[in-house]
Scaffold this motif. Structure first.
Motif, PDB file in Angstrom:
ATOM      1  N   SER A  76      -7.892   1.555  19.373  1.00 18.98           N
ATOM      2  CA  SER A  76      -5.603   1.900  19.916  1.00 18.98           C
ATOM      3  C   SER A  76      -5.789   0.826  19.506  1.00 18.98           C
ATOM      4  O   SER A  76      -4.088   1.543  19.325  1.00 18.98           O
ATOM      5  N   GLY A  77      -5.643   0.085  18.729  1.00 24.70           N
ATOM      6  CA  GLY A  77      -4.830  -0.746  17.989  1.00 24.70           C
ATOM      7  C   GLY A  77      -4.864  -2.485  18.603  1.00 24.70           C
ATOM      8  O   GLY A  77      -3.658  -2.189  18.171  1.00 24.70           O
ATOM      9  N   HIS A  78      -5.533  -1.868  19.111  1.00 24.31           N
ATOM     10  CA  HIS A  78      -4.711  -3.737  20.086  1.00 24.31           C
ATOM     11  C   HIS A  78      -6.131  -3.990  20.057  1.00 24.31           C
ATOM     12  O   HIS A  78      -6.578  -5.091  21.572  1.00 24.31           O
ATOM     13  N   GLU A  79      -6.807  -4.650  19.456  1.00 24.71           N
ATOM     14  CA  GLU A  79      -8.153  -5.294  19.189  1.00 24.71           C
ATOM     15  C   GLU A  79      -7.363  -6.875  20.115  1.00 24.71           C
ATOM     16  O   GLU A  79      -6.317  -7.403  18.688  1.00 24.71           O
ATOM     17  N   PRO A  80      -8.136  -7.577  19.966  1.00 27.90           N
ATOM     18  CA  PRO A  80      -8.167  -8.887  20.037  1.00 27.90           C
ATOM     19  C   PRO A  80      -8.625  -9.889  18.813  1.00 27.90           C
ATOM     20  O   PRO A  80      -9.553  -9.222  18.283  1.00 27.90           O
ATOM     21  N   ARG A  81      -7.361 -10.982  19.252  1.00 27.62           N
ATOM     22  CA  ARG A  81      -7.959 -12.230  17.517  1.00 27.62           C
ATOM     23  C   ARG A  81      -9.129 -13.193  17.820  1.00 27.62           C
ATOM     24  O   ARG A  81      -9.222 -13.665  18.876  1.00 27.62           O
ATOM     25  N   TYR A  82      -9.742 -13.365  17.077  1.00 27.62           N
ATOM     26  CA  TYR A  82     -11.369 -14.331  17.305  1.00 27.62           C
ATOM     27  C   TYR A  82     -11.419 -15.220  16.356  1.00 27.62           C
ATOM     28  O   TYR A  82     -10.833 -15.119  15.207  1.00 27.62           O
ATOM     29  N   ILE A  83     -11.014 -16.040  16.161  1.00 33.30           N
ATOM     30  CA  ILE A  83     -11.679 -17.417  15.596  1.00 33.30           C
ATOM     31  C   ILE A  83     -13.230 -16.858  15.224  1.00 33.30           C
ATOM     32  O   ILE A  83     -13.623 -17.457  15.742  1.00 33.30           O
ATOM     33  N   GLY A  84     -13.048 -17.075  13.938  1.00 32.06           N
ATOM     34  CA  GLY A  84     -14.451 -16.640  12.744  1.00 32.06           C
ATOM     35  C   GLY A  84     -15.234 -15.456  13.302  1.00 32.06           C
ATOM     36  O   GLY A  84     -13.690 -14.372  13.304  1.00 32.06           O
TER      37      GLY A  84
END
Length: 115
Positions: free
Chosen positions: A89-97
């Protein structure tokens, strides 16, 4: 726009084992395309180094730092599917790593390297 703050996620152990595995895989692949018997020893040694790098990384994933811990970055299949839906959907969360899908890719890569 100012540069984003740089966060050093991977410790020296993770980096060393990552590049050791990468070099061993490249060496095994290249030496596997050369005529035997001259490079059989190189090819076999590269395979053993790759296996050792994976096993050491798994051990480091149990006792290493916060971001090195496998239990910290590997998520459940349900979390992976939720991430894939958000990604589509183009709304993925960001992750450290690693993101949840990337973490499962790491596990697959380690399994293939061990095989």
């Amino acid at each position: 726009m100012p540069d984003a703050a740089r966060v050093r996620v991977w410790d020296a152990g993770v980096r060393l084992l990552h590049w050791t595995l990468a070099a061993a895989i490249v060496t095994a692949w290249v030496s596997g395309h050369w005529p035997p018997p001259h490079f059989d020893a190189v090819h076999h040694t590269a395979g053993h180094v790759a296996g050792a790098a994976v096993l050491l990384r798994l051990a480091w994933g149990l006792v290493g730092g916060r971001h090195a811990r496998v239990a910290r970055f590997v998520r459940s299949p349900r979390a992976v599917l939720a991430y894939v839906r958000a990604l589509r959907s183009g709304h993925e969360p960001r992750y450290i790593g690693h993101n949840p899908l990337g973490a499962w890719m790491v596990l697959l890569l380690w399994a293939v390297a061990l095989a």
